[in-house]
Design an enzyme around this catalytic site. Structure first.
Site, PDB file in Angstrom:
ATOM      1  CG  LEU A  29      -1.853  -1.212   1.343  1.00  0.00           C
ATOM      2  CD1 LEU A  29      -2.740  -1.062   2.565  1.00  0.00           C
ATOM      3  CD2 LEU A  29      -2.682  -1.418   0.094  1.00  0.00           C
ATOM      4  CG  HIS A  33      -3.244   1.263  -2.236  1.00  0.00           C
ATOM      5  ND1 HIS A  33      -1.889   1.166  -2.463  1.00  0.00           N
ATOM      6  CD2 HIS A  33      -3.835   0.440  -3.139  1.00  0.00           C
ATOM      7  CE1 HIS A  33      -1.669   0.328  -3.452  1.00  0.00           C
ATOM      8  NE2 HIS A  33      -2.832  -0.130  -3.887  1.00  0.00           N
ATOM      9  N   GLY A 143      -9.362   3.062  -7.964  1.00  0.00           N
ATOM     10  CA  GLY A 143      -8.519   4.167  -8.377  1.00  0.00           C
ATOM     11  C   GLY A 143      -8.661   4.498  -9.849  1.00  0.00           C
ATOM     12  CE  LYS A 145      -1.509   3.329 -10.719  1.00  0.00           C
ATOM     13  NZ  LYS A 145      -1.128   2.302 -11.727  1.00  0.00           N
TER      14      LYS A 145
END
Length: 274
Positions: A29, A33, A143, A145
């Site tokens: 993480l 996160h 996320g 991303k």
């Protein structure tokens, strides 16, 4: 904080929770996160974070065996973030027998990441669906991303009528723009300085489109050539429609530029909405 490895134990533990948020991770993480967890905690009092490195989404030649596994450190971070429940099963718990039921995915799973990592999204969708069935959260945070992954999870939830709200967490970046990723730790000090060039290339495309350039192919080619000249191996840099995630047409308004490229043996991905 309670660390749970078994499915029935987890279900018993969660049974009386009035509203539940879920953040799936593969561990190792970082602040990216933690930002997803923060979003989850803003929506729900109870948050479950899963930590599981999913073999189904790794191709045979990829980094499954060397993917960083840092459970003890991860749990310290989660405890500091006031997460009360961590689901950390082993493979035999989630896959007691060979996983032969796999989802058939739409064509959007075969472009971009799907073109270069065939079967990747089938593995992602399968494990996400399993975790949704086990945890049965009210909402889940993914996320931004992993833009294509977020799109596919949203479509899966919509088309399979799964009663879970999908929340997008903004990409967290280092000061030079590099998107935070567990794989960034593979980079040497010199490579780390170079790594922000992927973000810079996408940012250049975004700025050109905003100022009126509609020659998407020329913009993509220029960005690819720029990175190749700096020693990168580029899988793709491509402008797409945000709604469908199909390649963009000149008349499209809501766009996203996505990129994936290798810096030596480390593969980085990133995207920017336009």
């Amino acid at each position: 904080m309670k660390i749970i490895t078994g499915i029935e134990e987890l279900r018993d533990h969660l049974r009386d929770q009035p509203r539940l948020a879920f953040v799936p991770t593969m561990g190792n993480l970082h602040q990216g996160h933690l930002s997803l967890i923060h979003q989850a905690k803003q929506r729900c009092d109870a948050v479950v974070v899963s930590i599981f490195v999913n073999r189904l989404q790794f191709l045979p030649h990829e980094d499954f065996d060397r993917y960083p596994r840092t459970l003890e450190e991860d749990c310290r971070l989660l405890s500091a973030a006031n997460v009360k429940t961590v689901f950390a099963p082993n493979e035999k718990i989630l896959f007691p027998t060979k996983q032969e039921f796999l989802l058939a995915l739409p064509p959007v799973a075969d472009i971009l990441e799907g073109k270069f990592r065939p079967g990747f999204f089938r593995g992602v969708a399968t494990i996400v669906l399993k975790l949704f069935n086990i945890i049965q959260p009210d909402l889940a945070v993914f996320g931004q991303k992993d833009y294509q992954q977020l799109h596919i999870v949203r479509e899966m939830v919509n088309q399979l009528n799964i009663p879970i709200e999908i929340i997008a967490g903004k990409t967290v970046r280092a000061e030079d723009g590099l998107a935070l990723s567990s794989r960034n730790r593979y980079l040497s000090a010199t490579q780390r300085l170079e790594a922000c060039q992927l973000y810079q290339s996408l940012l250049q495309i975004k700025q050109e489109v905003i100022t009126g350039c509609k020659d998407f192919k020329a913009l993509e080619t220029s960005a690819i050539n720029h990175l190749v000249q700096r020693g990168w191996k580029v899988d793709y840099i491509s402008i797409h429609n945000r709604g469908s995630l199909m390649p963009a047409h000149e008349q499209d308004q809501d766009l996203v530029v996505l990129g994936a490229a290798w810096l030596d043996s480390t593969r980085l991905i990133d995207n920017l909405e336009i």
